[in-house]
Enzyme design. Structure first.
Site, PDB file in Angstrom:
ATOM      1  N   GLY A   1       0.846  -1.196   0.000  1.00  0.00           N
ATOM      2  CA  GLY A   1       0.000   0.000   0.000  1.00  0.00           C
ATOM      3  C   GLY A   1       0.869   1.228   0.000  1.00  0.00           C
TER       4      GLY A   1
ATOM      5  CB  CYS B   1       5.327  -4.066   0.270  1.00  0.00           C
ATOM      6  SG  CYS B   1       6.053  -2.476  -0.110  1.00  0.00           S
ATOM      7  CE1 TYR B   2       1.202   1.344   5.404  1.00  0.00           C
ATOM      8  CE2 TYR B   2      -0.431  -0.410   5.572  1.00  0.00           C
ATOM      9  CZ  TYR B   2       0.041   0.835   5.962  1.00  0.00           C
ATOM     10  OH  TYR B   2      -0.638   1.561   6.910  1.00  0.00           O
TER      11      TYR B   2
ATOM     12  CG  HIS C   1       6.102  -6.136  -4.363  1.00  0.00           C
ATOM     13  ND1 HIS C   1       4.816  -5.962  -3.922  1.00  0.00           N
ATOM     14  CD2 HIS C   1       6.771  -4.998  -4.038  1.00  0.00           C
ATOM     15  CE1 HIS C   1       4.706  -4.773  -3.357  1.00  0.00           C
ATOM     16  NE2 HIS C   1       5.878  -4.175  -3.416  1.00  0.00           N
TER      17      HIS C   1
ATOM     18  CD  GLU D   1       3.202  -8.950  -5.115  1.00  0.00           C
ATOM     19  OE1 GLU D   1       3.961  -9.647  -4.436  1.00  0.00           O
ATOM     20  OE2 GLU D   1       2.959  -7.752  -4.848  1.00  0.00           O
TER      21      GLU D   1
ATOM     22  CG  ASP E   1     -11.888  -9.166 -22.989  1.00  0.00           C
ATOM     23  OD1 ASP E   1     -11.262 -10.240 -23.005  1.00  0.00           O
ATOM     24  OD2 ASP E   1     -11.336  -8.059 -22.996  1.00  0.00           O
TER      25      ASP E   1
ATOM     26  CE  LYS F   1      -7.721  -9.622 -23.965  1.00  0.00           C
ATOM     27  NZ  LYS F   1      -9.000  -9.027 -24.341  1.00  0.00           N
TER      28      LYS F   1
HETATM   29  P1  XMP Z   1      -3.384  -0.874 -25.171  1.00  0.00           P
HETATM   30  O1  XMP Z   1      -3.555  -0.179 -26.490  1.00  0.00           O
HETATM   31  O2  XMP Z   1      -3.962  -0.069 -24.035  1.00  0.00           O
HETATM   32  O3  XMP Z   1      -4.274  -2.177 -25.261  1.00  0.00           O
HETATM   33  O4  XMP Z   1      -1.990  -1.318 -24.923  1.00  0.00           O
HETATM   34  C1  XMP Z   1      -4.219  -3.251 -24.374  1.00  0.00           C
HETATM   35  C2  XMP Z   1      -5.224  -4.274 -24.854  1.00  0.00           C
HETATM   36  O5  XMP Z   1      -6.556  -3.760 -24.693  1.00  0.00           O
HETATM   37  C3  XMP Z   1      -7.219  -3.694 -25.944  1.00  0.00           C
HETATM   38  N1  XMP Z   1      -7.989  -2.442 -25.949  1.00  0.00           N
HETATM   39  C4  XMP Z   1      -9.302  -2.378 -25.660  1.00  0.00           C
HETATM   40  N2  XMP Z   1     -10.188  -3.342 -25.350  1.00  0.00           N
HETATM   41  N3  XMP Z   1     -11.891  -1.718 -25.191  1.00  0.00           N
HETATM   42  C5  XMP Z   1     -11.487  -3.000 -25.132  1.00  0.00           C
HETATM   43  O6  XMP Z   1     -12.313  -3.865 -24.874  1.00  0.00           O
HETATM   44  C6  XMP Z   1     -11.051  -0.688 -25.488  1.00  0.00           C
HETATM   45  O7  XMP Z   1     -11.443   0.465 -25.540  1.00  0.00           O
HETATM   46  C7  XMP Z   1      -9.692  -1.048 -25.734  1.00  0.00           C
HETATM   47  N4  XMP Z   1      -8.598  -0.314 -26.059  1.00  0.00           N
HETATM   48  C8  XMP Z   1      -7.559  -1.211 -26.174  1.00  0.00           C
HETATM   49  C9  XMP Z   1      -6.118  -3.699 -26.983  1.00  0.00           C
HETATM   50  O8  XMP Z   1      -6.578  -4.191 -28.235  1.00  0.00           O
HETATM   51  C10 XMP Z   1      -5.102  -4.598 -26.333  1.00  0.00           C
HETATM   52  O9  XMP Z   1      -5.416  -5.951 -26.466  1.00  0.00           O
END
Ligand code: XMP
Length: 516
Positions: free
Chosen positions: A60, A87-88, A174, A176, A232, A372
């Site tokens: 923290g 850590c904290y 850390h 983790e 997602d 992810k």
């Molecule tokens: P960045 O560009 O931030 O992207 O490095 C990281 C991951 O997130 C996806 N990405 C999004 N996914 N809504 C989503 O559901 C969004 O507005 C959005 N912007 C970026 C990107 O494709 C990558 O996998």
């Protein structure tokens, strides 16, 4: 949370550390269910939870000696449940049990060497000297009674300490974080050798638990979700469909910014192969109109987020489904859209890009705690087809964040064609499964070229391809030159108004994966 799917769990008391979710994730990876609860949860509530076999105090940003520093009821040390303070969390343990914490000369941030002393169970099977990750200014300078030091660094005389009899452990570093060598081993020792977990938690349990929660919280109402073709939204929809069947209404809003043919393909897959209750709404003209003349990336994201929800709401109203909006938000979206403690990187569509005055009564985000790769594992555990689970991530705002500057219909078409060729060549080279994400970007840059005997002044397409584990950090993919060559020549030969292709060779950080 009491559950019938697993019999033991670990509590993470959250003191506001940036790695709390990461601790939970590592513990899940080690087969133990963990739950994050606020540090100020009353002890009586903790006592009422059954089957708690271990407690972790997170890191923290505060200083334990400050007046309103977050603290806990010291009675927690008397429960007989093993504790690991990180850590904290370690400093708080020392402070509450009569040890000393003081400010170091400098902030210690990054990798440092940890030397392990003695025969602590926490470090069983760990090398005597490892690289660990530190991020602190204060450190434990005096031990509480009954504690011994089990590891030290150059600046931290008690980088790890323990009261073996009472099973209270603390580490300043850390374990983790990926940069800590043998970090998972250290956590595993805590879980299995010190707490005595059996390790009966699997990702399938998370799915069962979520389905159970969704069933009871969506009872009687209609749920609605958007499907974009990304992983997602697909996994969250699939999970909700398992819970409430056709009470879930899926909507595919075609904002005109999807990949070539994607709107039709996604619709067909969900409708005909997976039996979803789904409609497709063509709203491309509406989006393009709103985006006319807008070049600022954050403005584009906000406009798309707002418009998306408006299209949605209109449809939801028309079928009287305003109870629950299902969102595929995952943990990195939450972090990168900015939380109270983390800085904002970009407004992710399903978090910061949404308008505040939505008509929906509730927003349900069943994947909000997951990274992810965990989402993919969850998808597999509930029987989603592999082709769907493996789909590349696709941002909510679609190609809008891959067209730099103002969006026009022509630019969308150019990008769709270039992206289609890129995906086709990656597929032919059988690279799809080794690259996390690959796509074309239409830069706003035009440059001089020559085609036939004619001078051209056309657009530059950038190819972006990255490898990653969770999208939080990424490296550029080392695509073989002959594949890049094919991609480049096919694009300039087939896509009108493009005369140059460049390859993006930056990692995240300092870049992000998407260009906007
Ligand atoms: P960045 O560009 O931030 O992207 O490095 C990281 C991951 O997130 C996806 N990405 C999004 N996914 N809504 C989503 O559901 C969004 O507005 C959005 N912007 C970026 C990107 O494709 C990558 O996998």
């Amino acid at each position: 949370m009491k559950s019938k799917f697993f019999t033991e769990s670990l509590l993470i008391l959250d003191f506001g550390g940036q790695y709390s979710k990461l601790i939970a994730r590592r513990i899940r990876e080690l087969g133990v269910y963990s739950e994050i609860i606020p540090y100020n949860t009353p002890l009586t509530k903790i006592l009422a939870l059954k089957d708690i076999k271990g407690i972790v105090f997170s890191g923290g940003p505060s200083v334990v000696t400050a007046k309103d520093a977050p603290s806990i009821d010291p009675g927690i040390f008397k429960l007989g449940i093993p504790i690991l303070g990180i850590c904290y969390g370690q400093q708080l343990t020392a402070h509450l049990l009569g040890g000393k914490v003081r400010k170091g000369n400098d902030r210690e941030y990054g990798k440092t060497t940890l030397r392990i002393d003695g025969n602590s169970l926490l470090f069983k099977g760990v090398k005597k000297s490892i690289v660990c990750w530190m991020s602190h200014t204060y450190f434990v300078s005096g031990l509480p009674r009954g504690f011994t030091v089990s590891a030290r660094t150059r600046t931290c005389p008690a980088a790890a300490f323990e009261d073996r009899t009472n099973k209270i452990y603390g580490v300043q570093f850390h374990p983790e974080v990926m940069h800590t060598e043998q970090g998972p081993k250290i956590l595993k020792n805590f879980l299995y050798l010190i707490c005595g977990f059996k390790g009966d938690w699997r990702m399938g349990d998370y799915a069962k638990e979520q389905i159970k929660v969704l069933k009871s919280s969506l009872k009687g109402g209609k749920a609605i979700c958007a499907l974009s073709g990304g992983v997602d939204s697909a996994v969250s929809a699939y999970l909700v469909k398992k819970a409430v069947g056709n009470a879930l209404h899926a909507v595919l809003v075609d904002h005109g910014l999807m990949r070539k043919n994607e709107a039709d393909e996604v619709y067909d897959l969900f409708k005909n192969t997976l039996g979803f209750n789904i409609v497709k709404i063509d709203a491309s003209e509406r989006f393009l109109k709103k985006l006319k003349g807008i070049a600022d990336p954050e403005k584009k994201r906000k406009i798309i987020g707002t418009e998306f929800i408006r299209v949605f709401e209109e449809y939801a109203k028309s079928i009287d489904a305003l109870d629950y909006l299902i969102q595929g938000t995952i943990y990195p979206d939450v972090i990168e859209s900015g939380t109270e403690s983390a800085a904002k990187i970009k407004s992710h569509h399903n978090v910061g890009g949404l308008p505040k005055d939505m008509l929906f009564m509730h927003i349900i985000e069943p994947l909000r705690d997951l990274f992810k790769d965990e989402v993919r594992r969850l998808g597999r555990s509930i029987g989603m087809p592999e082709a769907l689970v493996r789909r590349q991530p696709f941002p909510g705002p679609g190609l809008a964040v891959r067209i730099i500057g103002e969006i026009t219909e022509e630019k969308v078409r150019i990008l769709q064609e270039a992206d289609f060729i890129l995906r086709d060549e990656i597929r032919k080279a059988r690279l799809e499964n080794s690259i996390w994400q690959y796509f074309a970007v239409l830069t706003n840059l035009r440059s001089v070229g020559v085609m036939g005997d004619e001078r051209t002044y056309f657009y530059t397409i950038a190819v972006r391809a990255v490898t990653s584990v969770d999208g939080m950090t990424a490296d550029w993919a080392k695509i073989p030159h002959n594949v890049l060559e094919k991609i480049s020549s096919r694009i300039v030969n087939n896509v009108p108004k493009v005369n140059r292709v460049v390859y993006d060779i930056t990692a995240k950080p300092p870049s992000t994966i998407e260009w906007e």
